[in-house]
Motif scaffolding. Structure first.
Motif, mmCIF file in Angstrom:
data_model
loop_
_atom_site.group_PDB
_atom_site.id
_atom_site.type_symbol
_atom_site.label_atom_id
_atom_site.label_comp_id
_atom_site.label_asym_id
_atom_site.label_seq_id
_atom_site.Cartn_x
_atom_site.Cartn_y
_atom_site.Cartn_z
ATOM 1 N N TYR A 93 0.869 -1.178 0.000
ATOM 2 C CA TYR A 93 0.000 0.000 0.000
ATOM 3 C C TYR A 93 0.905 1.226 0.000
ATOM 4 O O TYR A 93 1.559 1.541 0.982
ATOM 5 C CB TYR A 93 -0.934 -0.030 1.210
ATOM 6 C CG TYR A 93 -1.783 1.220 1.416
ATOM 7 C CD1 TYR A 93 -1.751 2.298 0.542
ATOM 8 C CD2 TYR A 93 -2.636 1.297 2.526
ATOM 9 C CE1 TYR A 93 -2.535 3.427 0.752
ATOM 10 C CE2 TYR A 93 -3.418 2.431 2.752
ATOM 11 C CZ TYR A 93 -3.360 3.487 1.862
ATOM 12 O OH TYR A 93 -4.122 4.619 2.085
ATOM 13 N N PHE A 94 0.929 1.925 -1.137
ATOM 14 C CA PHE A 94 1.782 3.097 -1.308
ATOM 15 C C PHE A 94 0.938 4.364 -1.214
ATOM 16 O O PHE A 94 0.076 4.610 -2.058
ATOM 17 C CB PHE A 94 2.487 3.004 -2.665
ATOM 18 C CG PHE A 94 3.234 4.243 -3.080
ATOM 19 C CD1 PHE A 94 3.909 5.028 -2.158
ATOM 20 C CD2 PHE A 94 3.290 4.620 -4.416
ATOM 21 C CE1 PHE A 94 4.606 6.167 -2.543
ATOM 22 C CE2 PHE A 94 3.981 5.750 -4.823
ATOM 23 C CZ PHE A 94 4.633 6.526 -3.879
ATOM 24 N N LEU A 95 1.189 5.172 -0.184
ATOM 25 C CA LEU A 95 0.507 6.455 -0.040
ATOM 26 C C LEU A 95 1.366 7.522 -0.720
ATOM 27 O O LEU A 95 2.403 7.922 -0.208
ATOM 28 C CB LEU A 95 0.279 6.792 1.433
ATOM 29 C CG LEU A 95 -0.518 8.077 1.696
ATOM 30 C CD1 LEU A 95 -1.912 7.996 1.070
ATOM 31 C CD2 LEU A 95 -0.636 8.352 3.197
ATOM 32 N N LEU A 105 -2.096 10.960 5.897
ATOM 33 C CA LEU A 105 -1.268 9.931 6.526
ATOM 34 C C LEU A 105 -1.737 9.651 7.954
ATOM 35 O O LEU A 105 -1.800 8.487 8.381
ATOM 36 C CB LEU A 105 0.201 10.362 6.517
ATOM 37 C CG LEU A 105 1.221 9.385 7.107
ATOM 38 C CD1 LEU A 105 1.111 8.001 6.468
ATOM 39 C CD2 LEU A 105 2.635 9.938 6.960
ATOM 40 N N GLU A 122 -4.799 7.466 7.604
ATOM 41 C CA GLU A 122 -4.562 6.141 7.040
ATOM 42 C C GLU A 122 -3.681 5.252 7.926
ATOM 43 O O GLU A 122 -3.877 4.043 7.991
ATOM 44 C CB GLU A 122 -3.918 6.267 5.653
ATOM 45 C CG GLU A 122 -4.828 6.871 4.594
ATOM 46 C CD GLU A 122 -6.037 5.991 4.310
ATOM 47 O OE1 GLU A 122 -5.839 4.855 3.851
ATOM 48 O OE2 GLU A 122 -7.160 6.441 4.578
ATOM 49 N N PRO A 180 -0.866 2.261 5.245
ATOM 50 C CA PRO A 180 0.161 2.301 4.193
ATOM 51 C C PRO A 180 1.393 1.508 4.606
ATOM 52 O O PRO A 180 1.811 1.541 5.767
ATOM 53 C CB PRO A 180 0.490 3.785 4.074
ATOM 54 C CG PRO A 180 -0.719 4.490 4.590
ATOM 55 C CD PRO A 180 -1.270 3.615 5.667
ATOM 56 N N PHE A 239 5.278 4.984 2.893
ATOM 57 C CA PHE A 239 4.816 6.363 3.017
ATOM 58 C C PHE A 239 6.010 7.293 2.886
ATOM 59 O O PHE A 239 7.142 6.863 2.729
ATOM 60 C CB PHE A 239 4.066 6.582 4.335
ATOM 61 C CG PHE A 239 4.869 6.365 5.580
ATOM 62 C CD1 PHE A 239 5.481 7.432 6.238
ATOM 63 C CD2 PHE A 239 5.016 5.095 6.142
ATOM 64 C CE1 PHE A 239 6.217 7.239 7.397
ATOM 65 C CE2 PHE A 239 5.740 4.887 7.305
ATOM 66 C CZ PHE A 239 6.347 5.966 7.944
ATOM 67 N N SER A 272 7.212 -4.398 -0.038
ATOM 68 C CA SER A 272 7.284 -2.952 -0.245
ATOM 69 C C SER A 272 8.687 -2.533 -0.682
ATOM 70 O O SER A 272 8.854 -1.744 -1.617
ATOM 71 C CB SER A 272 6.889 -2.214 1.036
ATOM 72 O OG SER A 272 5.546 -2.487 1.374
#
Length: 446
Positions: free
Chosen positions: A33-35, A74, A77, A84, A87, A344
């Motif tokens: 999960y890339f914010l 952020l 989330e 994420p 981040f 990631s």
């Protein structure tokens, strides 16, 4: 018996359904999960996520925060169960706020890619955030319009090329004379609109303010690590407030848009004005290329897009370059599962080392990266990235670092932006703006 068999079958089906659901949940736990911090790059990251899934089978979810709302997004989330896994932090101040969530990356391939490992954010022997792009900003100009001005038979200045502009005095003289010749030049204003609507004022309350506050600190100690020194600065005098006013007034008084209407303008509006040839100049950075090139009806040729330093009349500014640095650091969520952390990092390492990833980084994201995985021939080929590279390679100029990464907080920057809007609308005097800057700094740092 039939009823019992039916019940057993029902139970078995429920159990199998449960296993299926568990399998899905297990898959979710491996998802990246890339914010994303950069709204202008959202579509490119989404393309990359699709390509990565096709190549590796690993899903990458990309969520992009709205402009100037990354910290707020952020905060929201990171508290979720599906937080994420990648981040961003914007330098020392950002790291200080999010250090409890940052995984130590000292043993990662991504860290080993850095050409200069001092660029990473470190603490107590650990490496917690890694920069992924070097950027620069200044005054972008359309050289075709500038040349049209320099060829005017009735121009009032004796300046004949944009390269001759090496001081605020010269910049002001050219800009004001261009304003006197708008019809002949076929433009609506010399500068594109100074965007001051909510969330769109970062070019002024952050990027422009960087220069006078850096120079104030530089005057005290020209050997200082500016970001660290600024973190330790409890009070500022805003010594160069008048110079900040000089350039800001030049922008708003020679603009496409009357200054009383600037509170409704966005960065996108400003970049569209430049792209459509309605303005000759605009303050922004190399990231703006995607906006300029993406405007329908764009009239500016790539060969005509150049960049000047931001002059404001501070003594000794001759030989000044543009503002170069980064506020973009990747961090991995240490509270994510081990599999998510591994996936990631693998995604980021693929992005900056694979042929596919590097092609997107240079050609679509337009990043000038600090990684040794890129050769000299793998630099972005857009005109603004070339300008950044040109200034970085020019030993005759002194580029200004990004000291704003150590500004007190987003609240500080937002209050400065609000004060600038009040000034433009005639509700505050410049001395009020100066007082807000110094008082807000002291209240947050003192």
């Amino acid at each position: 018996m039939k009823l019992r068999i039916t019940s057993l079958l029902t139970a078995l089906l429920c159990l199998l359904a449960g296993i299926g659901l568990t399998g899905c949940r297990g898959k979710d736990k491996s998802e990246v999960y890339f914010l994303n911090f950069k709204p202008e790059s959202a579509s490119v990251y989404e393309e990359l996520a699709k390509l990565y899934k096709e190549e590796t089978g690993v899903s990458v979810k990309v969520v992009t925060a709205a402009a100037n709302n990354y910290e707020q997004t952020l905060k929201s989330e990171i508290a979720k169960s599906s937080a994420p896994t990648i981040f961003q932090v914007n330098g020392p101040v950002g790291y200080d706020a999010w250090k409890d969530y940052c995984l130590d990356l000292k043993d990662s391939k991504l860290y080993s890619f850095l050409t200069d490992d001092s660029l990473a954010i470190k603490e107590d022997g650990g490496v917690y955030a890694i920069p992924y792009v070097v950027e620069g900003y200044g005054i972008i100009y359309n050289d075709a319009i500038m040349k049209k001005y320099f060829a005017l038979p009735n121009k009032k200045t004796d300046i004949n090329t944009a390269e001759e502009i090496d001081s605020f005095e010269k910049l002001k003289a050219v800009a004001e004379d261009m304003t006197a010749n708008l019809s002949a030049l076929g433009i609506k204003g010399v500068f594109a609109s100074t965007s001051l609507s909510s969330g769109e004022d970062w070019r002024w309350q952050t990027h422009l303010l960087n220069i006078p506050l850096y120079r104030e600190l530089f005057d005290k100690d020209n050997n200082a690590d500016v970001s660290l020194a600024m973190l330790d600065t409890k009070e500022i005098t805003h010594k160069y407030s008048k110079n900040f006013e000089n350039i800001f007034d030049l922008y708003i008084n020679n603009s496409v848009t009357p200054k009383t209407l600037l509170g409704s303008k966005s960065v996108a509006d400003s970049m569209a004005e430049f792209a459509l040839g309605e303005a000759a100049m605009v303050q922004n950075g190399n990231w703006a290329w995607s906006q300029i090139s993406g405007v329908k009806g764009n009239t500016v040729k790539e060969t005509d897009i150049k960049m000047l330093p931001i002059y404001m009349g501070i003594e000794g500014e001759k030989g000044q370059g543009i503002c170069i640095g980064t506020e973009n650091y990747f961090a991995i969520n240490k509270n994510a599962s081990e599999e998510q952390q591994k996936n990631s990092l693998a995604f980021l390492e693929w992005l900056f080392s694979s042929e596919t990833g590097k092609k997107y980084v240079t050609e679509k994201l337009g990043f000038i990266t600090p990684f040794n995985t890129f050769s000299e021939t793998e630099l972005p080929n857009d005109p603004l990235a070339k300008e950044i590279s040109r200034y970085m390679a020019d030993d005759s100029v002194k580029n200004i670092p990004w000291a704003f990464t150590a500004f007190p907080s987003d609240a500080f920057k937002k209050e400065v932006g609000s004060a600038l809007l009040d000034y433009v609308q005639g509700e505050k005097k410049w001395e009020d703006v100066k007082k807000i800057i110094t008082d807000k700094w002291k209240s947050e740092r003192g």
